[in-house]
Write a protein that holds these residues in place. Sequence first.
Motif, PDB file in Angstrom:
ATOM      1  N   PRO A   1       0.803  -1.217   0.000  1.00 42.34           N
ATOM      2  CA  PRO A   1       0.000   0.000   0.000  1.00 42.34           C
ATOM      3  C   PRO A   1       0.842   1.277   0.000  1.00 42.34           C
ATOM      4  CG  PRO A   1      -0.784  -1.536   1.671  1.00 42.34           C
ATOM      5  CD  PRO A   1       0.437  -2.150   1.060  1.00 42.34           C
ATOM      6  N   ARG A   2       2.081   1.175   0.501  1.00 34.30           N
ATOM      7  CA  ARG A   2       2.931   2.365   0.513  1.00 34.30           C
ATOM      8  C   ARG A   2       3.245   2.834  -0.903  1.00 34.30           C
ATOM      9  NH1 ARG A   2       8.007   1.192   2.710  1.00 34.30           N
ATOM     10  NH2 ARG A   2       7.465  -0.981   2.655  1.00 34.30           N
ATOM     11  N   ASN A   3       3.149   1.917  -1.870  1.00 36.29           N
ATOM     12  CA  ASN A   3       3.451   2.289  -3.250  1.00 36.29           C
ATOM     13  C   ASN A   3       2.193   2.644  -4.041  1.00 36.29           C
ATOM     14  OD1 ASN A   3       6.027   1.788  -2.594  1.00 36.29           O
ATOM     15  ND2 ASN A   3       6.154  -0.176  -3.662  1.00 36.29           N
ATOM     16  N   GLN A   4       1.097   2.751  -3.330  1.00 33.14           N
ATOM     17  CA  GLN A   4      -0.146   3.081  -4.024  1.00 33.14           C
ATOM     18  C   GLN A   4      -0.473   4.569  -3.795  1.00 33.14           C
ATOM     19  OE1 GLN A   4      -3.126   0.288  -2.805  1.00 33.14           O
ATOM     20  NE2 GLN A   4      -1.974  -1.448  -3.600  1.00 33.14           N
ATOM     21  N   ILE A   5      -0.847   5.206  -4.855  1.00 34.55           N
ATOM     22  CA  ILE A   5      -1.071   6.655  -4.803  1.00 34.55           C
ATOM     23  C   ILE A   5      -2.432   6.956  -5.411  1.00 34.55           C
ATOM     24  CG2 ILE A   5      -0.196   8.885  -5.586  1.00 34.55           C
ATOM     25  CD1 ILE A   5       2.513   7.560  -6.033  1.00 34.55           C
ATOM     26  N   ARG A   6      -3.144   7.850  -4.747  1.00 36.52           N
ATOM     27  CA  ARG A   6      -4.413   8.290  -5.332  1.00 36.52           C
ATOM     28  C   ARG A   6      -4.164   9.434  -6.308  1.00 36.52           C
ATOM     29  NH1 ARG A   6      -9.443   7.327  -2.717  1.00 36.52           N
ATOM     30  NH2 ARG A   6      -9.140   5.570  -1.341  1.00 36.52           N
ATOM     31  N   GLY A   7      -4.987   9.513  -7.324  1.00 32.67           N
ATOM     32  CA  GLY A   7      -4.795  10.604  -8.264  1.00 32.67           C
ATOM     33  C   GLY A   7      -6.075  10.916  -9.024  1.00 32.67           C
ATOM     34  N   ARG A   8      -5.975  11.918  -9.885  1.00 33.66           N
ATOM     35  CA  ARG A   8      -7.137  12.310 -10.698  1.00 33.66           C
ATOM     36  C   ARG A   8      -6.691  12.424 -12.157  1.00 33.66           C
ATOM     37  NH1 ARG A   8     -11.922  14.365  -9.109  1.00 33.66           N
ATOM     38  NH2 ARG A   8     -11.211  14.746  -7.001  1.00 33.66           N
ATOM     39  N   VAL A   9      -7.504  11.893 -13.059  1.00 37.62           N
ATOM     40  CA  VAL A   9      -7.143  11.914 -14.488  1.00 37.62           C
ATOM     41  C   VAL A   9      -7.167  13.352 -15.008  1.00 37.62           C
ATOM     42  CG1 VAL A   9      -7.800  11.134 -16.796  1.00 37.62           C
ATOM     43  CG2 VAL A   9      -8.060   9.588 -14.836  1.00 37.62           C
ATOM     44  N   LYS A  10      -6.026  13.774 -15.568  1.00 32.34           N
ATOM     45  CA  LYS A  10      -5.934  15.148 -16.118  1.00 32.34           C
ATOM     46  C   LYS A  10      -6.179  15.170 -17.622  1.00 32.34           C
ATOM     47  CE  LYS A  10      -3.057  18.363 -15.328  1.00 32.34           C
ATOM     48  NZ  LYS A  10      -1.813  19.119 -15.263  1.00 32.34           N
ATOM     49  N   ALA A  11      -5.625  14.148 -18.306  1.00 34.56           N
ATOM     50  CA  ALA A  11      -5.772  14.116 -19.769  1.00 34.56           C
ATOM     51  C   ALA A  11      -5.700  12.678 -20.252  1.00 34.56           C
ATOM     52  CB  ALA A  11      -4.656  14.926 -20.412  1.00 34.56           C
ATOM     53  N   ILE A  12      -6.364  12.410 -21.366  1.00 36.04           N
ATOM     54  CA  ILE A  12      -6.322  11.068 -21.972  1.00 36.04           C
ATOM     55  C   ILE A  12      -5.948  11.230 -23.443  1.00 36.04           C
ATOM     56  CG2 ILE A  12      -7.674   9.018 -22.586  1.00 36.04           C
ATOM     57  CD1 ILE A  12      -9.463   9.575 -20.184  1.00 36.04           C
ATOM     58  N   ARG A  13      -4.891  10.529 -23.841  1.00 35.30           N
ATOM     59  CA  ARG A  13      -4.510  10.526 -25.261  1.00 35.30           C
ATOM     60  C   ARG A  13      -4.650   9.096 -25.744  1.00 35.30           C
ATOM     61  NH1 ARG A  13      -0.965  13.984 -22.780  1.00 35.30           N
ATOM     62  NH2 ARG A  13       0.455  12.294 -22.223  1.00 35.30           N
ATOM     63  N   VAL A  14      -5.383   8.914 -26.818  1.00 35.59           N
ATOM     64  CA  VAL A  14      -5.626   7.535 -27.257  1.00 35.59           C
ATOM     65  C   VAL A  14      -5.482   7.420 -28.777  1.00 35.59           C
ATOM     66  CG1 VAL A  14      -8.127   7.925 -27.274  1.00 35.59           C
ATOM     67  CG2 VAL A  14      -7.275   5.607 -27.115  1.00 35.59           C
ATOM     68  N   ASP A  15      -4.786   6.365 -29.199  1.00 34.07           N
ATOM     69  CA  ASP A  15      -4.809   6.053 -30.632  1.00 34.07           C
ATOM     70  C   ASP A  15      -5.486   4.697 -30.802  1.00 34.07           C
ATOM     71  OD1 ASP A  15      -1.262   5.195 -30.869  1.00 34.07           O
ATOM     72  OD2 ASP A  15      -2.944   4.075 -30.093  1.00 34.07           O
ATOM     73  N   GLU A  16      -5.277   4.022 -31.916  1.00 32.94           N
ATOM     74  CA  GLU A  16      -6.020   2.775 -32.144  1.00 32.94           C
ATOM     75  C   GLU A  16      -5.658   1.672 -31.156  1.00 32.94           C
ATOM     76  OE1 GLU A  16      -6.729   3.312 -36.812  1.00 32.94           O
ATOM     77  OE2 GLU A  16      -5.714   1.482 -36.191  1.00 32.94           O
ATOM     78  N   VAL A  17      -4.392   1.675 -30.727  1.00 30.53           N
ATOM     79  CA  VAL A  17      -3.923   0.558 -29.904  1.00 30.53           C
ATOM     80  C   VAL A  17      -3.708   0.949 -28.441  1.00 30.53           C
ATOM     81  CG1 VAL A  17      -2.128  -1.204 -29.688  1.00 30.53           C
ATOM     82  CG2 VAL A  17      -2.787  -0.382 -31.943  1.00 30.53           C
ATOM     83  N   LEU A  18      -3.055   2.078 -28.236  1.00 28.74           N
ATOM     84  CA  LEU A  18      -2.641   2.433 -26.878  1.00 28.74           C
ATOM     85  C   LEU A  18      -3.308   3.717 -26.390  1.00 28.74           C
ATOM     86  CD1 LEU A  18       1.196   1.679 -26.972  1.00 28.74           C
ATOM     87  CD2 LEU A  18      -0.606   0.324 -25.905  1.00 28.74           C
ATOM     88  N   ALA A  19      -3.383   3.821 -25.063  1.00 26.70           N
ATOM     89  CA  ALA A  19      -3.904   5.034 -24.450  1.00 26.70           C
ATOM     90  C   ALA A  19      -2.921   5.500 -23.385  1.00 26.70           C
ATOM     91  CB  ALA A  19      -5.267   4.749 -23.816  1.00 26.70           C
ATOM     92  N   GLU A  20      -2.648   6.778 -23.369  1.00 26.40           N
ATOM     93  CA  GLU A  20      -1.808   7.351 -22.307  1.00 26.40           C
ATOM     94  C   GLU A  20      -2.696   8.176 -21.393  1.00 26.40           C
ATOM     95  OE1 GLU A  20       1.389   9.647 -23.956  1.00 26.40           O
ATOM     96  OE2 GLU A  20       2.770   7.979 -23.677  1.00 26.40           O
ATOM     97  N   ILE A  21      -2.624   7.855 -20.119  1.00 28.99           N
ATOM     98  CA  ILE A  21      -3.465   8.565 -19.152  1.00 28.99           C
ATOM     99  C   ILE A  21      -2.548   9.445 -18.310  1.00 28.99           C
ATOM    100  CG2 ILE A  21      -5.282   8.273 -17.423  1.00 28.99           C
ATOM    101  CD1 ILE A  21      -5.809   6.587 -19.859  1.00 28.99           C
ATOM    102  N   GLU A  22      -2.779  10.739 -18.349  1.00 30.38           N
ATOM    103  CA  GLU A  22      -1.980  11.662 -17.529  1.00 30.38           C
ATOM    104  C   GLU A  22      -2.742  11.876 -16.228  1.00 30.38           C
ATOM    105  OE1 GLU A  22      -0.163  14.802 -19.987  1.00 30.38           O
ATOM    106  OE2 GLU A  22      -0.846  16.096 -18.346  1.00 30.38           O
ATOM    107  N   ILE A  23      -2.061  11.624 -15.139  1.00 29.64           N
ATOM    108  CA  ILE A  23      -2.752  11.636 -13.847  1.00 29.64           C
ATOM    109  C   ILE A  23      -2.032  12.569 -12.875  1.00 29.64           C
ATOM    110  CG2 ILE A  23      -3.367  10.216 -11.838  1.00 29.64           C
ATOM    111  CD1 ILE A  23      -3.307   7.883 -14.129  1.00 29.64           C
ATOM    112  N   GLU A  24      -2.801  13.436 -12.261  1.00 28.81           N
ATOM    113  CA  GLU A  24      -2.216  14.253 -11.190  1.00 28.81           C
ATOM    114  C   GLU A  24      -2.341  13.466  -9.906  1.00 28.81           C
ATOM    115  OE1 GLU A  24      -4.025  17.968  -9.584  1.00 28.81           O
ATOM    116  OE2 GLU A  24      -2.089  18.786 -10.216  1.00 28.81           O
ATOM    117  N   ALA A  25      -1.189  13.131  -9.347  1.00 27.37           N
ATOM    118  CA  ALA A  25      -1.184  12.269  -8.158  1.00 27.37           C
ATOM    119  C   ALA A  25      -0.785  13.083  -6.935  1.00 27.37           C
ATOM    120  CB  ALA A  25      -0.189  11.143  -8.365  1.00 27.37           C
ATOM    121  N   ILE A  26      -1.359  12.695  -5.812  1.00 29.34           N
ATOM    122  CA  ILE A  26      -1.009  13.359  -4.547  1.00 29.34           C
ATOM    123  C   ILE A  26      -0.484  12.276  -3.631  1.00 29.34           C
ATOM    124  CG2 ILE A  26      -1.864  14.789  -2.649  1.00 29.34           C
ATOM    125  CD1 ILE A  26      -4.287  15.377  -4.583  1.00 29.34           C
TER     126      ILE A  26
END
Length: 339
Positions: A269-294
């Motif tokens: 659990p020490r390596n688990q972080i809560r965050g909120r999705v800031k941006a999503i970039r997606v193409d046909e195969v992959l998606a990059e999720i930008e997350i603001e973590a606290i």
Amino acid sequence: MSASNDTELARVAESATFSTTRPDNGLAVRLEAVERRFGERIVLDRLSLAVGAGEFIGVVGKSGCGKSTLLRLLAGLDAADGGRIESDGRKLAGEGGDVRIMYQDARLLPWQSVADNVALGLKGRRRQVRARALEALDQVGLADRADEWPSRLSGGQRQRVALARALVHRPRLLLLDEPLGALDALTRIEMHRLIERIWREHRFTAVLVTHDVSEAVALADRIVLIEDGRVALDQEVALPRPRARGDAAFAALEGRVLDRLLNVQALNPRNQIRGRVKAIRVDEVLAEIEIEAIDRSGRRDVLVSTLTARNLREHALEVGAEVLLVVFKSNEVALATPL
Ligand SMILES: Nc1ncnc2c1ncn2[C@@H]1O[C@H](COP(=O)(O)OP(=O)(O)OP(=O)(O)O)[C@@H](O)[C@H]1O
């Protein structure tokens, strides 16, 4: 298993044809916030998982993490303490109807012939019942052993009879609880080919619990890792079938899942972080999720998690959604659970 048996199994794996095929046969299953406790111990902790119709899911996780418990719930052999298990919006009926389970030991009745073991539970005229049993035995390459006692068969052959006993009921959901765990390595590989071929022909949904990550990579469309009662990793296996173990992409994926499985620290659990999705970039195969973590000290950081586009659709993530992140090896971030 003897060399001649290996050859025979290889032949069946390559050449079986099936008259019991029902296209688009599989049951779609949805688990939502499923809980199972034994006394104080929470084994499944609001576990959610969607399995598509006809999909092949591999379930891995450390010993005691709840894999068999999950299968028992799907089979209706045990009841959840909370949450829902549904198929097509209805409660899943469990073993006996469209759902069949296969275990590590074949559980054949020693006083019944191979064919009678397969026919157990089938209703109808004796000749028809026997014909169906023979047909199922033929699918696993054992029609010529129909009138023998189970004790005359090898371990691998007994597991093939157990598979035929499940197939004879034309399941729409086949649950496999470490079915090849007691077999030698070569027989396992031949059995993988057989199971894959039968699954492709019948299109049932399959959930395979295994300790063997390479088995999961060989067979599954998705590998689900259970840790702390929840799905800690949901890894798509986008490799063409049949899959070659020597292949670099196969080895890389196997290594990745093994790393996660063995990296207990990463799931601390020490390596688990809560965050909120800031941006999503997606193409046909992959998606990059930008997350603001606290992090725990209140420090804010922007992290990027990469998913397959398909995984993104399943998570139904949107900008602004709260998520839980797991940090692996300080430089790799996985989206663990949308909160
Ligand atoms: N009927 C039961 N009563 C009490 N505890 C149980 C029961 N069934 C399972 N458990 C506990 O639940 C936990 C999960 O068990 P389960 O058999 O599902 O694990 P598993 O991941 O399949 O393990 P393995 O890989 O070793 O087969 C274990 O701690 C086990 O002791």
